[in-house]
Motif scaffolding. Structure first.
Motif, PDB file in Angstrom:
ATOM      1  N   MET A   1       1.165  -1.232   0.294  1.00 24.06           N
ATOM      2  CA  MET A   1       0.159   0.154   0.086  1.00 24.06           C
ATOM      3  C   MET A   1       1.077   1.380   0.228  1.00 24.06           C
ATOM      4  SD  MET A   1      -2.528   1.306   2.938  1.00 24.06           S
ATOM      5  CE  MET A   1      -3.985   2.636   2.612  1.00 24.06           C
ATOM      6  N   LYS A   2       0.598   2.309  -0.972  1.00 25.57           N
ATOM      7  CA  LYS A   2       1.216   3.334  -0.680  1.00 25.57           C
ATOM      8  C   LYS A   2       0.218   4.556  -0.788  1.00 25.57           C
ATOM      9  CE  LYS A   2       4.250   6.173  -2.975  1.00 25.57           C
ATOM     10  NZ  LYS A   2       4.814   6.766  -1.799  1.00 25.57           N
ATOM     11  N   ILE A   3       1.104   4.668   0.542  1.00 23.57           N
ATOM     12  CA  ILE A   3       0.765   6.431   1.362  1.00 23.57           C
ATOM     13  C   ILE A   3       2.105   7.255   1.179  1.00 23.57           C
ATOM     14  CG2 ILE A   3      -0.817   5.393   3.393  1.00 23.57           C
ATOM     15  CD1 ILE A   3       1.634   5.576   5.574  1.00 23.57           C
ATOM     16  N   SER A   4       0.963   8.952   1.417  1.00 20.63           N
ATOM     17  CA  SER A   4       1.775   9.863   0.683  1.00 20.63           C
ATOM     18  C   SER A   4       1.589  10.994   2.352  1.00 20.63           C
ATOM     19  CB  SER A   4       1.322  10.347  -0.393  1.00 20.63           C
ATOM     20  OG  SER A   4       2.143  11.782  -0.654  1.00 20.63           O
ATOM     21  N   ASP A   5       2.793  11.070   2.732  1.00 22.76           N
ATOM     22  CA  ASP A   5       2.121  11.946   3.921  1.00 22.76           C
ATOM     23  C   ASP A   5       2.065  14.004   2.663  1.00 22.76           C
ATOM     24  OD1 ASP A   5       2.469  14.128   5.828  1.00 22.76           O
ATOM     25  OD2 ASP A   5       4.175  13.517   6.671  1.00 22.76           O
ATOM     26  N   ASN A   6       0.901  14.028   3.201  1.00 22.27           N
ATOM     27  CA  ASN A   6       0.510  15.302   2.247  1.00 22.27           C
ATOM     28  C   ASN A   6       0.628  16.574   3.397  1.00 22.27           C
ATOM     29  OD1 ASN A   6      -1.371  14.452   3.436  1.00 22.27           O
ATOM     30  ND2 ASN A   6      -3.059  15.127   1.723  1.00 22.27           N
ATOM     31  N   GLY A   7       1.664  16.665   3.999  1.00 20.99           N
ATOM     32  CA  GLY A   7       1.129  17.746   5.153  1.00 20.99           C
ATOM     33  C   GLY A   7      -0.431  18.455   5.667  1.00 20.99           C
ATOM     34  N   PRO A   8       0.045  19.248   6.213  1.00 15.38           N
ATOM     35  CA  PRO A   8      -1.668  19.935   7.194  1.00 15.38           C
ATOM     36  C   PRO A   8      -3.056  19.419   5.669  1.00 15.38           C
ATOM     37  CG  PRO A   8      -0.481  21.587   6.760  1.00 15.38           C
ATOM     38  CD  PRO A   8       0.951  20.434   6.270  1.00 15.38           C
ATOM     39  N   GLU A   9      -3.018  19.429   5.192  1.00 17.02           N
ATOM     40  CA  GLU A   9      -4.204  18.947   4.588  1.00 17.02           C
ATOM     41  C   GLU A   9      -5.486  17.823   4.612  1.00 17.02           C
ATOM     42  OE1 GLU A   9      -4.833  21.222   2.175  1.00 17.02           O
ATOM     43  OE2 GLU A   9      -2.740  22.001   2.639  1.00 17.02           O
ATOM     44  N   PRO A  10      -6.179  17.540   4.470  1.00 12.55           N
ATOM     45  CA  PRO A  10      -7.021  15.941   4.556  1.00 12.55           C
ATOM     46  C   PRO A  10      -6.736  15.128   4.373  1.00 12.55           C
ATOM     47  CG  PRO A  10      -8.230  18.154   3.864  1.00 12.55           C
ATOM     48  CD  PRO A  10      -6.969  18.974   3.766  1.00 12.55           C
ATOM     49  N   TRP A  30       1.694  11.008   8.514  1.00 17.54           N
ATOM     50  CA  TRP A  30       0.746  12.408   8.213  1.00 17.54           C
ATOM     51  C   TRP A  30       0.759  12.601   9.224  1.00 17.54           C
ATOM     52  CZ3 TRP A  30      -2.940  14.943  10.868  1.00 17.54           C
ATOM     53  CH2 TRP A  30      -3.345  15.897   9.815  1.00 17.54           C
ATOM     54  N   THR A  31       1.508  14.802   8.287  1.00 20.81           N
ATOM     55  CA  THR A  31       1.657  15.092   9.806  1.00 20.81           C
ATOM     56  C   THR A  31       0.866  16.757   9.328  1.00 20.81           C
ATOM     57  OG1 THR A  31       3.971  14.942   9.224  1.00 20.81           O
ATOM     58  CG2 THR A  31       4.090  17.077   9.771  1.00 20.81           C
ATOM     59  N   GLY A  32       0.431  16.517  10.587  1.00 20.56           N
ATOM     60  CA  GLY A  32      -0.827  17.952  10.279  1.00 20.56           C
ATOM     61  C   GLY A  32       0.174  18.889  11.580  1.00 20.56           C
ATOM     62  N   LYS A  33      -1.075  20.389  11.992  1.00 26.14           N
ATOM     63  CA  LYS A  33      -0.429  20.997  12.755  1.00 26.14           C
ATOM     64  C   LYS A  33       0.121  20.889  13.355  1.00 26.14           C
ATOM     65  CE  LYS A  33      -1.067  26.710  12.812  1.00 26.14           C
ATOM     66  NZ  LYS A  33      -2.107  27.647  12.821  1.00 26.14           N
ATOM     67  N   TYR A  34      -0.229  20.275  14.757  1.00 27.40           N
ATOM     68  CA  TYR A  34      -0.240  19.612  15.398  1.00 27.40           C
ATOM     69  C   TYR A  34      -0.119  18.199  16.034  1.00 27.40           C
ATOM     70  CZ  TYR A  34      -2.526  24.355  15.709  1.00 27.40           C
ATOM     71  OH  TYR A  34      -3.336  25.925  15.912  1.00 27.40           O
ATOM     72  N   LEU A  35      -0.279  17.607  15.390  1.00 25.70           N
ATOM     73  CA  LEU A  35      -0.202  15.955  15.631  1.00 25.70           C
ATOM     74  C   LEU A  35       0.307  15.566  14.616  1.00 25.70           C
ATOM     75  CD1 LEU A  35      -2.506  13.028  15.026  1.00 25.70           C
ATOM     76  CD2 LEU A  35      -4.108  14.779  16.001  1.00 25.70           C
ATOM     77  N   GLN A  36       0.938  14.182  14.611  1.00 26.80           N
ATOM     78  CA  GLN A  36       1.750  13.159  12.858  1.00 26.80           C
ATOM     79  C   GLN A  36       1.283  12.176  13.534  1.00 26.80           C
ATOM     80  OE1 GLN A  36       5.687  13.171  13.752  1.00 26.80           O
ATOM     81  NE2 GLN A  36       5.426  14.536  11.782  1.00 26.80           N
ATOM     82  N   VAL A  37       1.298  10.740  12.546  1.00 27.36           N
ATOM     83  CA  VAL A  37       1.280   9.568  12.743  1.00 27.36           C
ATOM     84  C   VAL A  37       1.882   8.980  12.590  1.00 27.36           C
ATOM     85  CG1 VAL A  37      -0.266   7.727  12.020  1.00 27.36           C
ATOM     86  CG2 VAL A  37      -1.427   9.979  12.188  1.00 27.36           C
ATOM     87  N   THR A  38       3.446   7.967  13.231  1.00 29.40           N
ATOM     88  CA  THR A  38       4.431   7.156  12.359  1.00 29.40           C
ATOM     89  C   THR A  38       3.681   5.704  11.725  1.00 29.40           C
ATOM     90  OG1 THR A  38       4.992   6.655  13.663  1.00 29.40           O
ATOM     91  CG2 THR A  38       6.154   8.727  12.769  1.00 29.40           C
ATOM     92  N   LEU A  39       4.438   5.251  11.578  1.00 29.17           N
ATOM     93  CA  LEU A  39       4.377   3.275  10.863  1.00 29.17           C
ATOM     94  C   LEU A  39       5.271   3.124  11.760  1.00 29.17           C
ATOM     95  CD1 LEU A  39       2.361   3.219   7.673  1.00 29.17           C
ATOM     96  CD2 LEU A  39       1.301   3.493  10.195  1.00 29.17           C
ATOM     97  N   MET A  40       5.027   1.943  12.200  1.00 31.54           N
ATOM     98  CA  MET A  40       6.655   1.213  12.529  1.00 31.54           C
ATOM     99  C   MET A  40       6.558  -0.370  12.681  1.00 31.54           C
ATOM    100  SD  MET A  40       7.743   3.649  16.528  1.00 31.54           S
ATOM    101  CE  MET A  40       9.334   3.374  16.005  1.00 31.54           C
ATOM    102  N   SER A  41       8.110  -0.900  11.806  1.00 36.35           N
ATOM    103  CA  SER A  41       7.606  -2.432  12.593  1.00 36.35           C
ATOM    104  C   SER A  41       9.405  -2.424  13.125  1.00 36.35           C
ATOM    105  CB  SER A  41       8.119  -2.754  10.864  1.00 36.35           C
ATOM    106  OG  SER A  41       8.159  -4.077  10.947  1.00 36.35           O
ATOM    107  N   ILE A  42       8.878  -3.291  13.838  1.00 38.83           N
ATOM    108  CA  ILE A  42      10.014  -3.367  15.615  1.00 38.83           C
ATOM    109  C   ILE A  42      10.579  -4.643  15.209  1.00 38.83           C
ATOM    110  CG2 ILE A  42      11.365  -3.674  17.764  1.00 38.83           C
ATOM    111  CD1 ILE A  42      10.082  -0.707  16.487  1.00 38.83           C
ATOM    112  N   PRO A  43      11.808  -5.963  14.683  1.00 37.10           N
ATOM    113  CA  PRO A  43      12.231  -6.787  14.039  1.00 37.10           C
ATOM    114  C   PRO A  43      11.957  -7.507  15.632  1.00 37.10           C
ATOM    115  CG  PRO A  43      13.727  -5.185  13.285  1.00 37.10           C
ATOM    116  CD  PRO A  43      13.297  -5.144  14.028  1.00 37.10           C
TER     117      PRO A  43
END
Length: 158
Positions: A1-10, A30-43
């Protein structure tokens, strides 16, 4: 799945699918003005890394694997410990030392929500070592358009 951080846009995407398919240590989704979402994979056998964010609350949710969440008032006093797995969430208050170790035999897949923003938008870090190098070099800084605490204290890592 391809995702793209489009900044503070919907934005909208299947976060569970994206999390399970993410093989990178950290992908800023995704990066907003006040919060951010990150995905992680830990071996298997590794961890997010013991750290504290003095002015950042954090929400983590596991979508695959098994982990052990550890938190406390200092890096030597992790008084909270809880085994977690698919569907579990972990809430980390600002100023709390924390780590999540992968105690399973497969990659632990999770996503994190930071408030305020914590990483450079769209950043992809394949390994924890790459993430550390980016932090040390200044390549992993929140964008100028995000709202950060005034006079903020720096994060610490054990």
């Amino acid at each position: 799945m391809k995702i793209s951080d489009n900044g503070p846009e919907p934005n909208a995407f299947d976060i569970e699918r994206a999390t399970k398919e993410n093989a990178n240590y950290r992908t800023v989704a995704w990066t907003g003005k006040y919060l951010q979402v990150t995905l992680m994979s830990i071996p298997a056998g590794e961890s997010i890394g013991l750290e504290v964010h003095p002015e950042t609350d954090q929400f983590l949710r596991l979508d695959a694997g098994r982990g052990r969440a550890k938190m406390g008032p200092s890096k030597d006093e992790l008084t909270f410990q809880q085994d977690v797995s698919d569907g579990w969430s972990v809430q980390v208050p600002a100023g709390t030392w924390h780590d999540v170790e992968n105690i399973g035999d497969e990659p632990m897949r999770l996503y994190a929500v930071y408030a305020p923003v914590h990483h450079a938008p769209g950043l992809v870090q394949k390994t924890a070592d790459e993430a550390q190098r980016d932090e040390e070099s200044g390549a992993d800084e929140p964008p100028s358009w995000s709202v950060e605490p005034e006079g903020g204290q720096p994060d610490e890592h054990a």
